[in-house]
Design an enzyme around this catalytic site. Structure first.
Site, PDB file in Angstrom:
ATOM      1  N   ASP A  19       0.858  -1.189   0.000  1.00  0.00           N
ATOM      2  CA  ASP A  19       0.000   0.000   0.000  1.00  0.00           C
ATOM      3  C   ASP A  19       0.890   1.233   0.000  1.00  0.00           C
ATOM      4  O   ASP A  19       1.643   1.482   0.953  1.00  0.00           O
ATOM      5  CB  ASP A  19      -0.894  -0.016   1.240  1.00  0.00           C
ATOM      6  CG  ASP A  19      -1.932   1.093   1.226  1.00  0.00           C
ATOM      7  OD1 ASP A  19      -2.038   1.794   0.197  1.00  0.00           O
ATOM      8  OD2 ASP A  19      -2.627   1.248   2.242  1.00  0.00           O
ATOM      9  N   ASP A 114      -3.322   2.496  -5.844  1.00  0.00           N
ATOM     10  CA  ASP A 114      -2.135   2.542  -4.974  1.00  0.00           C
ATOM     11  C   ASP A 114      -1.996   1.311  -4.074  1.00  0.00           C
ATOM     12  O   ASP A 114      -1.265   1.336  -3.085  1.00  0.00           O
ATOM     13  CB  ASP A 114      -2.156   3.806  -4.124  1.00  0.00           C
ATOM     14  CG  ASP A 114      -3.375   3.890  -3.216  1.00  0.00           C
ATOM     15  OD1 ASP A 114      -4.280   3.042  -3.365  1.00  0.00           O
ATOM     16  OD2 ASP A 114      -3.437   4.798  -2.377  1.00  0.00           O
ATOM     17  N   GLU A 115      -2.677   0.226  -4.408  1.00  0.00           N
ATOM     18  CA  GLU A 115      -2.596  -1.002  -3.619  1.00  0.00           C
ATOM     19  C   GLU A 115      -2.513  -2.222  -4.532  1.00  0.00           C
ATOM     20  O   GLU A 115      -3.132  -2.252  -5.593  1.00  0.00           O
ATOM     21  CB  GLU A 115      -3.842  -1.187  -2.752  1.00  0.00           C
ATOM     22  CG  GLU A 115      -4.112  -0.126  -1.726  1.00  0.00           C
ATOM     23  CD  GLU A 115      -5.437  -0.392  -1.044  1.00  0.00           C
ATOM     24  OE1 GLU A 115      -5.508  -1.295  -0.184  1.00  0.00           O
ATOM     25  OE2 GLU A 115      -6.425   0.288  -1.389  1.00  0.00           O
TER      26      GLU A 115
END
Length: 406
Positions: A19, A114-115
């Site tokens: 993350d 974003d993960e």
């Protein structure tokens, strides 16, 4: 430990949830290192009617967080540095990072911009790869990422929040770990569900086992199976497929088939308000409106309109749905009506929020929705909704995604 069987072989799987920390803000600081020690937020400028899309950790020290109206962020921190979002840049860097992860880990399962997840059969291998990937991201992109490692996907995701920013956390015993967590820490358990669990005396995951399944079933219906699977960790690792929301909506089945325009419009209004609640909670907006009609003989048809702007407020949804309804010539009574909003994207990242004309309007909206969350949808109703005595939606809640929750 989770064992997977393939043919005549069985093997263990370890997962990493990667993350990126405060991704949008971190990308902007990486390109403007002189702001490294300043509180920074991504979300337009001080004159725009937008929300904070991302806040740096320095900004978070002032209580600033994603989704907060920009005027409130500035009230909390007058010297806040505000940067206009550059979504194309974020997407490009995200693709570069995911490409790097795939090359170094040998696999990748994107979850959001974003993960992502990646996995290995070896605990030592996943740890060394995760540390190496974190270091390369920091060196190449000048941003930090946090990693959670466990033998269950859902546990790895929770663990990645343990030591942010630039965190690294390995869970040795997934079942013991998750049973000690607050129910609100579990992905899939939002604010409303947590509040309902708390009302039954359930504050930690382990307490779910104290409630007979018949009681859980009564209060949470199909979701009760998910809760039991969480408490025992007998949950599929397919739960985290990429699940970008495509549309949000509701349908309503009338108690009696109806031709009455006022009744139909009243329920379109109520549906619009239900939709607004969900769109506000997730900061979504959309520009493709679909109205579904089903006649008393079960014949079903839809009318769709692509809007010139993105919307999310109940008034705009109702106004546009009413125009669609007025264009339809009903040939027999309706059994069902439905409304859904597609073309979904995150609100506030791409531009201003037209509904919040000023701070007063924003606070009023927040107040009204707070009352509805506390006392129910029907605690505040619009004058046009008084036409119907039963304002409960009897139909299907629509949330279409690119992936399926298993």
């Amino acid at each position: 430990m989770v064992s997977y069987r393939c043919g005549e072989y069985s093997y263990m799987i370890w997962w990493t949830h990667l993350d990126m920390d405060s991704f949008f803000a971190s990308v902007e600081i990486a390109s403007r290192p002189y702001y490294k020690d300043s509180p920074l937020a991504v979300g337009g400028n001080e004159y725009s009617r937008t929300v904070v899309a991302s806040a740096s950790y320095k900004a978070r020290e002032y209580g600033i967080k994603s989704g907060m109206p920009l005027y409130e962020a500035l009230n909390r921190c007058p010297h806040l540095v505000i940067v206009n979002p550059d979504i194309e840049k974020y997407i490009s860097i995200s693709k570069d990072i995911f490409g790097l992860v795939e090359n170094l880990a040998g696999n990748i399962l994107p979850y959001s911009i974003d993960e992502c997840f990646f996995y290995s059969k070896s605990k030592d291998d996943i740890i060394s790869k995760s540390l190496y990937i974190k270091r390369i991201i920091k060196e190449k992109f000048k941003i930090t990422a946090s990693c959670g490692i466990a033998d269950k996907k859902i546990v790895a995701k929770i663990a990645s929040d343990e030591k942010k920013p630039d965190g690294f956390f390995v869970v040795e015993d997934s079942l013991k770990y998750i049973r000690e967590k607050d129910v609100g820490d579990v992905p899939g358990i939002g604010r409303k569900l947590k509040k309902k669990l708390n009302s039954l005396g359930i504050y930690y995951v382990k307490q779910i086992d104290d409630i007979p399944f018949t009681i859980l079933r009564k209060h949470f219906k199909q979701y009760s199976y998910f809760l039991k699977e969480i408490a025992t960790l007998k949950i599929s690792d397919n739960i985290f497929v990429y699940d970008e929301v495509k549309s949000v909506g509701n349908t309503h089945t009338f108690e009696k088939d109806t031709f009455k325009k006022e009744e139909i419009l009243s329920y379109i209004s109520i549906i619009s308000q239900h939709m607004e609640q969900r769109l506000l909670e997730d900061f979504f907006e959309g520009n493709k409106l679909t109205v579904t009609f089903r006649y008393s003989n079960f014949q079903t048809f839809t009318k769709q309109k692509k809007l010139e702007r993105y919307i999310y407020s109940s008034e705009e949804i109702f106004d546009e749905s009413s125009k669609i309804f007025d264009s339809v010539n009903l040939v027999m009574p309706l059994r069902l009506v439905g409304v859904s909003l597609g073309g979904i994207r995150k609100r506030g990242v791409y531009g201003s929020l037209p509904f919040f004309e000023n701070e007063k309007d924003c606070r009023l909206k927040e107040c009204l929705n707070s009352i509805k969350r506390e006392f129910g949808e029907s605690s505040i109703i619009k004058l046009r909704d008084l036409y119907v005595s039963d304002r409960k939606i009897k139909g299907r809640r629509i949330i279409n995604r690119t992936g399926d929750l298993v």
